[in-house]
Design a protein around this motif. Structure first.
Motif, short mmCIF file in Angstrom:
data_model
loop_
_atom_site.label_atom_id
_atom_site.label_comp_id
_atom_site.label_asym_id
_atom_site.label_seq_id
_atom_site.Cartn_x
_atom_site.Cartn_y
_atom_site.Cartn_z
N PRO A 149 0.82 -1.21 0.00
CA PRO A 149 0.00 0.00 0.00
C PRO A 149 0.85 1.26 0.00
O PRO A 149 1.96 1.29 0.52
N ARG A 150 0.34 2.31 -0.61
CA ARG A 150 1.00 3.61 -0.74
C ARG A 150 2.28 3.54 -1.57
O ARG A 150 3.18 4.36 -1.41
N SER A 151 2.34 2.56 -2.46
CA SER A 151 3.50 2.45 -3.35
C SER A 151 3.25 3.12 -4.70
O SER A 151 4.17 3.23 -5.50
N TYR A 152 2.02 3.53 -4.95
CA TYR A 152 1.67 4.16 -6.21
C TYR A 152 0.86 5.41 -5.91
O TYR A 152 -0.09 5.36 -5.12
N VAL A 153 1.25 6.54 -6.51
CA VAL A 153 0.59 7.82 -6.24
C VAL A 153 0.27 8.48 -7.57
O VAL A 153 1.15 8.68 -8.42
N HIS A 154 -0.99 8.81 -7.75
CA HIS A 154 -1.50 9.40 -8.98
C HIS A 154 -2.62 10.33 -8.55
O HIS A 154 -3.11 10.24 -7.42
N THR A 155 -3.01 11.27 -9.40
CA THR A 155 -4.20 12.05 -9.11
C THR A 155 -5.20 11.93 -10.24
O THR A 155 -4.84 12.09 -11.42
N VAL A 156 -6.42 11.62 -9.88
CA VAL A 156 -7.49 11.53 -10.86
C VAL A 156 -8.09 12.91 -11.13
O VAL A 156 -8.99 13.06 -11.94
N GLY A 157 -7.53 13.94 -10.46
CA GLY A 157 -8.07 15.29 -10.61
C GLY A 157 -7.89 15.88 -11.99
O GLY A 157 -8.66 16.72 -12.42
N GLY A 158 -6.80 15.50 -12.66
CA GLY A 158 -6.59 15.97 -14.03
C GLY A 158 -5.85 17.28 -14.14
O GLY A 158 -5.58 17.75 -15.25
N GLY A 159 -5.48 17.91 -13.02
CA GLY A 159 -4.75 19.17 -13.06
C GLY A 159 -3.28 18.91 -13.31
O GLY A 159 -2.57 18.42 -12.44
N LEU A 160 -2.79 19.25 -14.49
CA LEU A 160 -1.42 18.92 -14.88
C LEU A 160 -0.40 19.76 -14.12
O LEU A 160 -0.68 20.88 -13.68
N GLY A 161 0.81 19.22 -14.00
CA GLY A 161 1.88 19.86 -13.26
C GLY A 161 1.99 19.41 -11.82
O GLY A 161 2.81 19.91 -11.06
N TRP A 162 1.20 18.44 -11.46
CA TRP A 162 1.14 17.94 -10.08
C TRP A 162 2.30 17.01 -9.74
O TRP A 162 2.77 16.97 -8.61
N GLY A 163 2.80 16.25 -10.73
CA GLY A 163 3.67 15.12 -10.45
C GLY A 163 4.99 15.46 -9.77
O GLY A 163 5.42 14.77 -8.85
N ILE A 164 5.67 16.52 -10.23
CA ILE A 164 6.97 16.86 -9.66
C ILE A 164 6.83 17.24 -8.19
O ILE A 164 7.53 16.72 -7.32
#
Length: 522
Positions: free
Chosen positions: A384-399
């Motif tokens: 658990p907590r090994s994968y982090v993504h956002t379904v929000g769709g607001g780009l620029g979040w990853g860094i």
């Protein structure tokens, strides 16, 4: 609280001055508000605690709104504070002033402006309580500058100890439907991972011998990727979801926000004749987008444990699912390996190399759109907590999210997989990675285009790729070596899939930007 994630301005100067005398609070600076909120988002998810954000008046809040949209959609608890202009001349519409509450209200669970210093502790206590209450999300507080500068003594209340929700009651109908099912199936939603209920869902799945799908575009590990009952992710289209669920008579949906399709297809997601058993801590989710035969409101872990303890043993059905899942994985892995070669890499081969090179305890932060779909098909994480993504769709979040993730749990290596277009939206976050020495491996999947838009346009037009006929969808000339140098990052450009796998496998003490050239749209 141990961190304040912020980008300050004049109206927050009294807060910054006070923080100089608060050695137990660390101010984490970001160069742009979207990166600041993304860092807080990653930190909150890594720690399982609410994160605190400091933004600057109307303009700073506006820059941070994209992060609040992501946090709201991904159910990340944040308390966001912004300084309002001095009330003594607010009537004159001074520079930087604005309707902060009105700006925040559409994307926050609540938004309020404090008018008296003695109210601030109560408002903040309520904000932290509301941020974690299901459904979790961001809460906004506006504080005028003159109020922050007041010298009056403010009484801080004691910490409240509040019991969490208990298990659902009246399980009889759900147990009957699941126990009598001839071909049950489970959809694991992101609530399972957020609430620490993965092991409990595994018990239910094994008891039923039922295959398990992740919800479309899931934000975390909600079921172990290597488990023989796991069949991967449902595609984000109602028609594709319906086709996957068609062979099943009962669908158990746990902690899932109504499937959230991306591209429109006609018809419902649930096939005709299938009975739905839905479990969620948020009562608003039950029957929200489709009728349910049994809706159970309660904490996911305790409810799943109660179901597992009372269900009849149907584990013999597991064997058939195991053969199916093993065959699909072997076929996908073989396809990826067949595409290995020198740069520019095939996107599936590149993502397979990343997955193969990950350290066993790594956390993957993914914002790669097209390449992210390929990554999900070969990435099989169990922890658990090994994968982090956002379904929000607001780009620029990853860094920013990757930096916050590493801050939240410095014991685990973090690998951020980023599309080149996505990375350009949040490039400022690299400065914070260097400034705070967060050893994240930033893998930039570099195809020089908005490939997902080209693919979608072709699908909409019912055509094959039209080389040279796309408007505004190409990204030529981005120098990732120069971008890394601008912020003081180490940089490498991989020459092939094996080199990519090796660089991902390295444990490091400083951040690194990895330029991965991949083949473009064709």
């Amino acid at each position: 609280m141990r961190h304040v994630f912020g980008n300050p301005g004049t109206t927050e100067l009294p807060l910054l001055d006070a923080l100089a005398d608060a050695p137990d609070l660390r101010y984490v600076l970001g160069l742009q508000e979207a990166s600041v909120v993304a860092m807080a988002d990653g930190y909150a998810r890594a720690t399982g605690r609410t994160a605190f954000v400091n933004l600057h008046v109307a303009a700073g809040l506006a820059n941070g709104l994209i992060g609040l949209i992501n946090a709201a959609r991904s159910r990340t608890p944040l308390v966001v504070l912004a300084g309002q202009q001095d009330r003594r001349h607010l009537l004159q519409d001074p520079m930087l002033s604005g309707d902060l509450v009105g700006l925040a209200r559409p994307v926050a669970k609540s938004a309020v402006e404090v008018q008296h210093a003695h109210d601030l502790p109560t408002v903040l206590r309520r904000a932290f309580a509301e941020a974690v209450r299901a459904p979790a999300g961001p809460v906004f507080v506006s504080v005028p500058m003159d109020l922050l500068a007041e010298s009056s003594t403010v009484a801080v209340p004691e910490r409240s100890v509040v019991a969490g929700p208990g298990p659902a009651v009246d399980l009889d109908r759900a147990l009957t439907l699941l126990g009598d099912a001839t071909a049950p199936v489970i959809v694991a939603g992101d609530g399972v991972g957020r609430d620490g209920a993965v092991a409990d869902l595994v018990c239910v799945a094994e008891r039923l011998g039922a295959p398990v799908y992740h919800q479309p575009m899931h934000d975390g590990v909600d079921f172990p990727g290597n488990h023989p009952l796991h069949l991967g992710m449902l595609p984000p289209r109602n028609a594709a979801i319906r086709a996957a669920l068609e062979p099943h008579d009962v669908v158990l949906i746990v902690g899932c926000h109504a499937f959230m399709p991306h591209h429109y297809t006609p018809g419902p997601a649930i096939p005709d004749g299938a009975a739905v058993v839905q479990v969620d801590v948020d009562p608003a989710e039950l029957g929200r987008n489709f009728p349910v035969a049994a809706g159970l409101q309660g904490a996911l872990g305790p409810t799943l444990r109660a179901l597992a303890a009372a269900l009849p043993d149907r584990s013999a059905r597991q064997a058939a699912v195991t053969v199916r899942s093993a065959s699909a994985r072997a076929e996908r892995d073989a396809e990826a390996r067949d595409r290995y070669g020198p740069a520019p890499l095939d996107p599936l081969a590149a993502m397979h190399a990343v997955a193969a090179g990950l350290p066993a305890d790594a956390v993957v932060v993914e914002e790669a759109i097209t390449a992210g779909i390929a990554l999900r098909s070969v990435l099989r994480l169990d922890r658990p907590r090994s994968y982090v993504h956002t379904v929000g769709g607001g780009l620029g979040w990853g860094i920013g999210a990757a930096v916050g993730t590493r801050m939240g749990d410095p014991t685990r290596p973090v690998v951020a997989v980023l599309g080149d277009g996505c990375a350009m939206f949040g490039l400022q976050g690299l400065w914070s990675a260097v400034r705070y020495r967060q050893p994240v491996t930033f893998v930039v999947v570099n195809n020089g285009e908005y490939r997902t838009l080209k693919d979608t346009l072709d699908a909409m037009a019912g055509r094959s790729a039209q080389l040279g006929s796309y408007v505004g969808l190409d990204l030529p000339g981005i120098d990732w070596r120069a971008a890394a140098a601008t912020f003081g990052l180490e940089y490498t450009r991989v020459a092939g899939a094996d080199a990519l796998r090796a660089v991902v496998a390295e444990r490091r003490s400083e951040p690194l930007l990895v330029d991965v050239p991949v083949t473009g749209h064709h």
